[in-house]
Scaffold this motif. Structure first.
Motif, short mmCIF file in Angstrom:
data_model
loop_
_atom_site.label_atom_id
_atom_site.label_comp_id
_atom_site.label_asym_id
_atom_site.label_seq_id
_atom_site.Cartn_x
_atom_site.Cartn_y
_atom_site.Cartn_z
N PHE A 1 49.32 35.00 57.52
CA PHE A 1 49.71 34.07 56.46
C PHE A 1 51.23 33.91 56.41
CE2 PHE A 1 50.65 32.45 52.30
CZ PHE A 1 49.63 31.55 52.08
N PHE B 1 41.43 38.66 50.03
CA PHE B 1 42.12 37.48 49.51
C PHE B 1 42.77 37.82 48.18
CE2 PHE B 1 39.68 33.77 51.70
CZ PHE B 1 40.44 33.97 52.82
N ILE B 2 42.01 38.52 47.34
CA ILE B 2 42.57 38.89 46.03
C ILE B 2 43.79 39.78 46.22
CG2 ILE B 2 42.10 40.14 43.88
CD1 ILE B 2 39.31 39.11 43.92
N VAL C 1 45.83 39.83 48.76
CA VAL C 1 46.94 39.03 49.27
C VAL C 1 47.59 38.23 48.14
CG1 VAL C 1 47.58 37.15 50.83
CG2 VAL C 1 45.96 38.87 51.58
N VAL C 2 46.75 37.65 47.27
CA VAL C 2 47.29 36.83 46.18
C VAL C 2 48.00 37.69 45.15
CG1 VAL C 2 46.68 35.33 44.27
CG2 VAL C 2 45.62 34.99 46.49
N LEU D 1 51.95 36.21 48.17
CA LEU D 1 51.58 35.66 49.46
C LEU D 1 52.58 36.05 50.54
CD1 LEU D 1 50.80 32.23 47.91
CD2 LEU D 1 49.12 33.92 48.69
#
Lengths: 341, 282
Positions: free
Chosen positions: B26, B222-223, B225-226, B230
């Motif tokens: 990312f 994902f959680i 990373v957020v 990011l």
């Protein structure tokens, strides 16, 4: 992205907006009549049932589509609104909280409101990361419905006992494929027309401006957070409409309606159909359901087929089906009138 | 109590290894790699098959190497050609890959749940603070610590690391400074996917192997990373440990809420700091 802006603003530029409205006034009845004709042409209940599901799927994926068209972001979690609308009606009916009519309205209002509030938080997250948030929201609700057995009845779901009439209409109307198809079709046509008007309204154009360049929109003096959150709420509302229709038709609700596959299918339909067109996702949904029906009998590698379709469409067919059809139509028109395309 | 904290560390450590692979990609490409979860799963299954004929450690190595190779392909044929396009396109392609890999795993290894044996050396327990704790779980914490340390050193002291950090902080300025992301990106993406493979193998003896194991871990990471911010490595580290602990305590004390809590944490963090704990680029 810039290409998108051009189609959005220039497509009907030069044509007075009254003409667009008049064209819409003509198209809407034609669309509605087409539904009546379709439902009379098809006599097989099985096919009608498939068509009804396809149209409900079309409404859901239209909700996903509007979010991309107006906000430029992709939702991987629209099942959250679809499923929670169904659960709200189901649970309220089960506990006899209010009349079915009131609960249906509640099932549309609550997810929309929740999406607006959530939107105020999550639309601030840039671009692709938004997708990660939506998938997390969807999954959280799914797991909740699964685990909180006391409230939701757990993974088996439950049947919903409807009263004899809903909004003065016999309940059987909502559960017979023939009549339900018509209702869903009419809802879809009205939503598409409303979105068409919406995307040309000052507010619709403002959201596109924000999508293209949020900073510039702020410099001109617009607040950008609220319009983005409102668009998210609008797309949630459309998802909730699909959820209510599905729930009325099936008379059953389970955590499956919140599962990530509902969300990702809706997104896939929208991608196949063409995210850049108002009617693209709906067209994609119809194709999706029929291909799935046929492919499901022939092969068990449906996910891989879908994956390949998504990759191919994303890479080489950006406009999706709607884009391909539109350019084919444009090409034909130029050929017939003898001008260069 | 102490056992709960340790178990939280085990899960947090695992989440960290998965999530940091996502963060690497990312940071450089600004695309959440949806295929990451299915690569995690692929790593576990490749490891399982290797383990059948040899041992656990070779399984981990083979899994990591195969996944690194696939990561290289992913960079060469997906991320690089699509870097100037709308990132949504790249994301959708990785989503398509997720579906294809998931189907592939199901075709090759079947739908049934498979369990992976714990390597014999680590199958015992050790005494920690007067409690017995499985050796294997301790090893997971150790591996996570090694990965964290190794990555930190790599990112801080190597030239590639400098480019990655610069690009995560501000891709445009980095490119304007003349850093050619392409030259480093294949290595970085390969490291990221290799970490997915390693984490899949490590998770093997802890979880059951099934064709759906990828999607759960993908959403949890994902959680991470957020929440972490990011593209932030230290943020992901803190967030993974935090979610590991929260997850473990909520499973014990609030089971019916357990899956909502990481999500609620995410919402709270986003309200408080829209750019995540590390609070980098807006």
């Amino acid at each position: 992205m810039t290409e998108l802006a051009v189609t959005n603003t220039e497509l009907h530029d030069g044509i007075p907006s009254t003409l667009v409205t008049r064209g819409l006034l003509a198209i809407t009845p034609i669309g509605l009549c087409a539904g009546v004709v379709l439902s009379h042409l098809v006599s097989s209940n099985l096919l009608l049932s498939l068509m009804t599901q396809a149209v409900i799927g079309a409404i859901l994926s239209t909700g996903v589509g509007v979010l991309y068209r107006q906000n430029g972001v992709v939702s991987f979690g629209h099942a959250a609104f679809y499923g929670s609308a169904a659960y709200i009606v189901g649970l309220a009916t089960r506990h006899g909280v209010a009349s079915i009519e009131a609960t249906i309205i509640l099932a549309l209002v609550l997810p929309t409101l929740a999406a607006f509030l959530l939107g105020l938080v999550i639309v601030r997250v840039p671009g692709t990361a938004f997708a990660m948030l939506t998938i997390a929201i969807g999954q959280a609700l799914f797991e909740f419905a699964n685990k909180a057995r006391d409230i939701t009845g757990g993974d088996e779901g439950f049947r919903i006992e409807f009263p004899a009439t809903i909004f003065g209409t016999p309940t059987s109307v909502f559960q017979k494929p023939g009549t339900m198809f018509l209702l869903c079709w009419a809802v879809l046509v009205l939503i598409l027309c409303a979105l068409h008007v919406f995307s040309r309204s000052p507010f619709g154009r403002l959201t596109v401006a924000i999508r293209e360049n949020q900073e510039r929109a702020q410099f001109i003096g617009y607040t950008t957070l609220i319009p983005r959150a409102m668009t998210y709420a609008l797309s949630a509302l459309i998802g909730a409409v699909a959820g209510v229709l599905a729930m009325l038709y099936n008379g059953f609700v389970s955590p499956d309606s919140l599962h990530v596959s509902v969300s990702s299918d809706a997104l896939i339909m929208a991608v196949i159909g063409g995210l850049k067109f108002v009617w693209g996702p709906a067209a994609g949904a119809v194709v999706f359901f029929f291909v799935k029906e046929i492919a499901g009998d022939v092969t068990e590698h449906w996910p891989a087929i879908l994956g390949i379709i998504v990759i191919v469409t994303s890479l080489w067919l950006r406009g999706g089906l709607a884009g391909a059809l539109t350019s084919a139509a444009g090409f034909l028109r130029h050929r017939l009138s003898g001008t260069e395309p | 109590m102490i056992v709960h904290i340790l178990n939280g560390l085990v899960y947090g450590g695992l989440l960290y290894i998965v999530a940091v692979g996502l963060v690497l990609v990312f940071g450089l490409r600004q695309v959440p790699n949806f295929a990451h979860g299915s690569l995690f799963m692929l790593g576990a299954y490749i490891g399982l098959s290797t383990l059948m004929v040899s041992n656990f450690w070779l399984g981990m190595l083979v899994g990591a190497l195969v996944l690194a190779f696939l990561g290289g392909l992913l960079d060469r044929f997906v991320f690089r050609p699509l870097q100037d396009e709308d990132h949504v396109v790249t994301m959708l392609v990785t989503f398509g890959i997720l579906l294809v890999v998931g189907d592939l795993v199901q075709t090759v290894w079947g739908k049934d749940f498979r369990s992976m044996p714990t390597p014999p050396i680590l199958s015992g327990t050790v005494e920690l603070f007067g409690r017995m704790f499985p050796t294997y779980r301790l090893m997971v914490i150790l591996v996570a610590a090694i990965v964290a340390l190794g990555l930190t050193l790599w990112l801080r002291y190597s030239r590639i690391g400098l480019f990655v950090r610069a690009s995560s902080a501000d891709p445009q300025t980095t490119a304007a400074q003349g850093v050619d992301t392409d030259s480093v990106s294949m290595i970085v993406v390969a490291v990221g996917t290799a970490l997915a493979g390693v984490s899949g193998m490590i998770a093997g003896p802890l979880l059951v192997l099934s064709p759906s194991m990828g999607s759960f871990i993908l959403m949890e990471s994902f959680i991470v990373v957020v929440v972490g911010g990011l593209g932030s490595f230290s943020g992901a580290f803190v967030a993974a440990l935090l979610i590991g602990q929260i997850n473990n305590f909520s499973v014990v004390y609030l089971p019916w809420m357990s899956t909502m809590i990481p999500f609620l944490l995410m919402v709270v963090v986003l309200i408080w700091r829209p750019t995540g704990l590390a609070g980098g680029r807006a």
